[in-house]
Design a protein around this motif. Structure first.
Motif, PDB file in Angstrom:
ATOM      1  N   GLU A  20      -5.916  66.590  35.584  1.00 23.42           N
ATOM      2  CA  GLU A  20      -4.722  67.361  35.893  1.00 23.42           C
ATOM      3  C   GLU A  20      -3.458  66.622  35.499  1.00 23.42           C
ATOM      4  O   GLU A  20      -3.443  65.426  35.298  1.00 23.42           O
ATOM      5  CB  GLU A  20      -4.679  67.705  37.385  1.00 23.42           C
ATOM      6  N   LEU A  75      -4.177  71.856  34.164  1.00 23.58           N
ATOM      7  CA  LEU A  75      -5.517  71.360  34.466  1.00 23.58           C
ATOM      8  C   LEU A  75      -6.401  71.467  33.230  1.00 23.58           C
ATOM      9  O   LEU A  75      -6.245  72.389  32.421  1.00 23.58           O
ATOM     10  CB  LEU A  75      -6.159  72.176  35.588  1.00 23.58           C
ATOM     11  N   GLU A 114       1.218  74.037  36.966  1.00 21.16           N
ATOM     12  CA  GLU A 114       0.291  72.923  37.104  1.00 21.16           C
ATOM     13  C   GLU A 114      -0.690  72.986  35.943  1.00 21.16           C
ATOM     14  O   GLU A 114      -1.276  74.035  35.667  1.00 21.16           O
ATOM     15  CB  GLU A 114      -0.460  73.027  38.434  1.00 21.16           C
ATOM     16  N   SER A 140      -6.847  76.430  41.628  1.00 21.68           N
ATOM     17  CA  SER A 140      -7.093  75.048  41.202  1.00 21.68           C
ATOM     18  C   SER A 140      -8.410  74.532  41.776  1.00 21.68           C
ATOM     19  O   SER A 140      -9.146  73.796  41.113  1.00 21.68           O
ATOM     20  CB  SER A 140      -5.935  74.140  41.621  1.00 21.68           C
TER      21      SER A 140
END
Length: 392
Positions: free
Chosen positions: A374, A139, A137, A362
């Protein structure tokens, strides 16, 4: 609870500004961090272990490696300087060459994950076995990096917690619960664990066959690997290990005998817990179907302290770099997580497992930070670390 002292924070800031290799870390249960810093060698490299220098088997060393040994050597930091003396090494103001390794600007697309899942499960349903499918992920946040790292490292005191930078690896930090190898030289004891199988921490659900089989693969692999090195192996009863909002099946393992700790580490890593079974096939599928490079995720991270090794699988970790995005200075992160696929795995459940494994970090990154962005950061520009005001 603050884990990083003000002096250590100053030292980290100084290292970041000068691209100085450093490591700040705490062993499980420790309430204070250790800070190591050292200059690269003449080739601009940071070897954790090498035969042609003045180090000994008892020298303290922080080390970090790529998944599956993708680099020719293990990167590391020696304690040539601590938080009180690192300024002396940088007194001339020289800035070392920066790394050329940066995080991915885009998160793993769900479509890419779905394609990899489908292809991997086809083999599993035909031939059986296991393979670990990971994702990352992405960010961006203007929250100071050390605030993020300190809060994250303080969130789970029973893990190995660290933040480090080398030119070979870039900047990584994490809190990993999975012991790969701990040595006790005095008694000739090697300790590790089989950690596999995942459920929500608060569920009353029984461990199903999928999780039990996944765990057994890992325990059997570790037992065989240690036995093949001539060690006597003893498995403790399996227990539950809680790590944030998930829990795992954990079997502590001890072995006695004589063996080179680095050979034990190389024999155990990567375990089926982060790759799969059969191991060679699983690694080939990871290389083929995952849409990203794992880099140091699921590699080895740890330290040799007074001759004893404390090595961990690099889980619950993030790769970070300073960047500019939409007229703001900040940090771009890749948060990594994976899950073990079995023949009867369901895609939605596996995807949700990876979400659960990254939710704590996160949330910390985005905490009180309306500028957090994101997933798609293709316009981000990686920049030298500084304290300038936001771009106009």
């Amino acid at each position: 609870m603050k884990l990083i002292t003000d002096k250590q924070a100053e030292a980290v800031e100084l290292c970041l500004r000068h691209n100085m290799p450093f490591a700040l870390f705490a062993l499980p249960g420790e309430k204070e961090c250790r800070f190591f810093a050292s200059l690269p060698d003449k080739e601009g490299e940071c070897h954790a272990f090498r035969d042609d220098d003045a180090s000994t088997d008892t020298d303290n060393t922080f080390f970090i490696s790529y998944f599956n040994g993708d680099e020719p050597y293990v990167a590391g930091i020696r304690p040539r300087f601590d938080e009180h003396t690192v300024a002396e090494a940088l007194a001339d103001g020289n800035i070392l060459p920066p790394t050329d390794i940066y995080p991915h600007r885009m998160s793993t697309r769900r479509e890419s994950y779905s394609t990899a899942f489908t292809r991997m499960r086809q083999r599993l349903r035909t031939h059986g076995g296991k393979v670990v499918l990971s994702r990352h992920e992405t960010l961006f946040s203007t929250r100071p990096l050390l605030d993020v790292a300190d809060e994250y490292m303080a969130s789970d005191p029973l893990t190995f917690r660290y933040i480090c930078y080398t030119p070979e690896t870039g900047l990584w930090f994490g809190v990993t619960p999975e012991l790969l190898l701990a040595t006790d030289t005095a008694s000739g004891t090697f300790s590790t664990m089989a950690l596999a199988g995942t459920l929500p921490a608060l569920t009353d659900e029984e461990w199903d066959d999928k999780n039990l089989l996944e765990h057994r693969y890992v325990a059997d692999y570790i037992t065989t690997a240690l036995s093949d090195l001539g060690l006597k192996v003893d498995l403790s009863p399996t227990e539950e290990l809680h790590t944030g909002i998930v829990k795992h099946l954990c079997t502590p393992v001890k072995a006695t005998g004589t063996a080179d700790p680095m050979k034990v580490i190389y024999s155990l890593s990567p375990t089926p817990a982060v790759a799969g079974m059969p191991l060679e096939i699983a690694i080939a599928e990871i290389d083929t179907f995952e849409s990203h490079r794992r880099r140091c995720y699921a590699g080895v991270v740890g330290a040799r302290i007074d001759g004893d090794f404390h090595a961990f699988v690099n889980l619950r970790c993030a790769f970070a770099a300073h960047a500019d995005f939409q007229k703001s200075h900040g940090w771009l992160y890749n948060l990594y997580a994976g899950g073990g696929l079995m023949p009867d795995s369901e895609e939605e459940a596996e995807w949700n497992e990876t979400v659960a494994k990254t939710v704590i970090l996160s949330t910390i990154i985005k905490c009180d930070n309306p500028s957090a962005k994101e997933y798609d950061l293709r316009d981000a520009v990686f920049t030298p670390y500084n304290h300038e005001p936001p771009l106009l």
